[in-house]
Design a protein around this motif. Structure first.
Motif, short mmCIF file in Angstrom:
data_model
loop_
_atom_site.label_atom_id
_atom_site.label_comp_id
_atom_site.label_asym_id
_atom_site.label_seq_id
_atom_site.Cartn_x
_atom_site.Cartn_y
_atom_site.Cartn_z
N ALA A 117 0.83 -1.20 0.00
CA ALA A 117 0.00 0.00 0.00
C ALA A 117 0.86 1.26 0.00
O ALA A 117 0.60 2.22 -0.72
CB ALA A 117 -0.92 -0.01 1.21
N ALA A 118 1.91 1.26 0.82
CA ALA A 118 2.82 2.40 0.87
C ALA A 118 3.51 2.60 -0.46
O ALA A 118 3.69 3.73 -0.94
CB ALA A 118 3.84 2.21 1.99
N ASP A 119 3.90 1.50 -1.09
CA ASP A 119 4.55 1.56 -2.39
C ASP A 119 3.62 2.16 -3.42
O ASP A 119 4.02 2.95 -4.28
CB ASP A 119 5.01 0.17 -2.80
CG ASP A 119 5.96 0.20 -3.99
OD1 ASP A 119 6.81 1.10 -4.04
OD2 ASP A 119 5.85 -0.69 -4.85
N SER A 120 2.34 1.80 -3.32
CA SER A 120 1.36 2.29 -4.28
C SER A 120 1.11 3.78 -4.13
O SER A 120 1.02 4.53 -5.10
CB SER A 120 0.04 1.53 -4.11
OG SER A 120 -0.94 2.03 -4.97
N THR A 121 1.02 4.25 -2.89
CA THR A 121 0.73 5.67 -2.66
C THR A 121 1.88 6.56 -3.06
O THR A 121 1.70 7.74 -3.33
CB THR A 121 0.40 5.91 -1.17
OG1 THR A 121 1.50 5.47 -0.36
CG2 THR A 121 -0.86 5.15 -0.77
N THR A 122 3.09 6.01 -3.13
CA THR A 122 4.25 6.81 -3.56
C THR A 122 4.54 6.62 -5.04
O THR A 122 5.55 7.10 -5.53
CB THR A 122 5.50 6.42 -2.75
OG1 THR A 122 5.76 5.01 -2.91
CG2 THR A 122 5.30 6.72 -1.28
#
Length: 460
Positions: free
Chosen positions: A296-301
């Motif tokens: 999820a963090a990878d996606s938001t960045t």
């Protein structure tokens, strides 16, 4: 002692399995996979009772089955019909172990080779407390694991030598790009390279070593495995490789390098959740949740694409309360000093499991996706150490058929059940010698549960 008591256990695949696209074969196909006819037989209740000791594969993020979820499973019937399978014969039934190659002593070459087998986290070889697995213990384990097949050691068969082809003298100013592996009268060129992750100074090419081993296969050998203390790689894009078998050629090479217990901390190995503690439900959920949060963090960045919305429903895995057989196996593993005791014993446990796995490929056993099994594929060290030492119901049936085809099982009224019991009892004796090591203590507990089922009349 372990701080996690593993109060609830997972007996099926993790919540991540469906997201990764892995669908475990259903119960009917798992039953059918153990039969020569390929048709399910026997009581479903009896089979489910058996499966209380044979959990499903975990399939955690970045595991082999999560990366390649469509790898077809190999049933007993498909294994039997495999045209390239090598049958045992009376003239060719021995399993041979070649100890790690010797190194000439008191030379620049020997000092170089010895330094390559020492991880960078160690400034000097340990004087005590963490010994490289001894060949005699590996042989004794395999002698029990592959009973009734004979297992023999071939000492003084292999040695590393300088590779001088094309030049009069190796240079001492830079690491040699090639060394020689002498086996008998043959010397094979072995390519070397710097270790990409800098865990060891230098690695040896696994394919080159397998080529050398093929040339040394004795006439009466069913299979031969060579051990090495040096780090290995297979392809240019590999970080490392712990072992490999050329199954159809009946040879394997296995390295002890990456199993060094003192590498656990720098590589973030969770010792509390190696097998059988890997079936801890809280641990599995935490690993899946951490991977989802990272995605999820990878996606938001902008670094990737999420495959599933956060908060979408995840099926609850099948779990078992603490009175069930696998819970007793957990308690057996915790009974001594737990999974962290005896670095020497841990190193041995890791090594014998992989050697047994690679020799399984020599029997033409494919990677297993029916159950958690020693024949599962592995995509990294963490997954490797989460896998069990035993053959699952399907792979056990293949070994039984291979031995039966040898003609030694039904002689003198000895059936497959008696051979299996003898095999388990020999493994119990081996594990008892190492019972304070988490894996061996738990494996002994698992074997005792399985023996009790067989003596109560449980199907094989």
């Amino acid at each position: 002692m372990s701080s996690c008591q593993h109060e609830t256990l997972l007996l099926d695949v993790s919540p991540h399995a469906a997201e990764a696209g892995f669908a475990r074969p259903p119960l009917a196909k798992r039953k059918a996979a153990t039969t020569a006819s390929g048709r399910a037989s026997g009581s479903t209740a009896d089979h489910l009772r058996l499966e209380s000791l044979f959990p499903g594969p975990l399939v955690l993020p970045d595991d082999c089955l999560a990366i390649d979820p469509k790898e077809p499973p190999q049933s007993l019937r498909s294994w039997t019909n495999e045209k390239l399978r090598n049958p045992f014969t009376q003239e060719r039934k021995t399993i041979y172990i070649v100890p790690a190659p010797d190194v000439p002593s008191r030379t620049v070459f020997s000092r170089t080779l010895q330094s390559w087998a020492l991880p960078f986290v160690l400034q000097a070889p340990l004087k005590e407390g963490c010994d490289t697995p001894k060949v005699k213990y590996i042989r004794n384990y395999l002698d029990a694991f592959y009973h009734p097949l004979p297992v023999r050691t071939l000492p003084n068969m292999a040695r590393f030598v300088p590779w001088t082809e094309g030049k009069s003298k190796p240079s001492s100013k830079e690491p040699p790009q090639h060394i020689g592996l002498q086996m008998g009268d043959n010397v094979t060129r072995i390519t070397t390279r710097p270790c990409p992750d800098e865990t060891y100074p230098r690695q040896l090419n696994l394919n080159d070593m397998l080529d050398a081993v093929i040339e040394a296969l004795p006439d009466d050998a069913y299979a031969l495995v060579m051990l090495t203390e040096h780090d290995l790689y297979e392809d240019d894009d590999d970080d490392f490789c712990c072992g490999r078998a050329y199954g159809n050629s009946r040879v394997a090479v296995v390295s002890s390098a990456r199993y060094h217990p003192l590498l656990d901390k720098p590589t973030d190995i969770d010792r509390e959740h190696t097998w059988p503690f890997s079936h801890c439900d809280a641990y599995v959920r935490r690993v899946c949740r951490d991977a989802e949060d990272a995605e999820a963090a990878d996606s938001t960045t902008g670094g990737g694409t999420k495959r599933r919305k956060l908060g979408s429903p995840v099926p609850d895995p099948d779990t078992t309360p603490t009175e069930q057989p696998m819970a007793r196996v957990i308690r057996a593993g915790l009974g001594g000093s737990g999974p962290n005791h005896s670095p020497t014993g841990m190193w041995l446990a890791r090594m014998v499991r992989t050697v047994a796995h690679e020799l399984g490929h020599c029997l033409c056993l494919d990677h297993c996706s029916y159950y958690a099994c020693v024949m599962q594929g592995t995509a990294g060290m963490a997954e490797d150490l989460r896998q069990p030492p035993y053959l699952c119901l399907v792979c056990e049936a293949k070994l039984a058929r291979a031995v039966r085809d040898l003609g030694e099982v039904h002689q003198d009224g000895v059936g497959e059940g008696e051979v299996l019991l003898k095999r388990y009892e020999r493994l119990v004796r081996f594990c008892t010698l190492w019972e304070t090591v988490g894996m061996f203590g738990a494996y002994r507990g698992w074997l005792q549960e399985r023996i009790a089922m067989l003596k109560e009349g449980s199907p094989l």
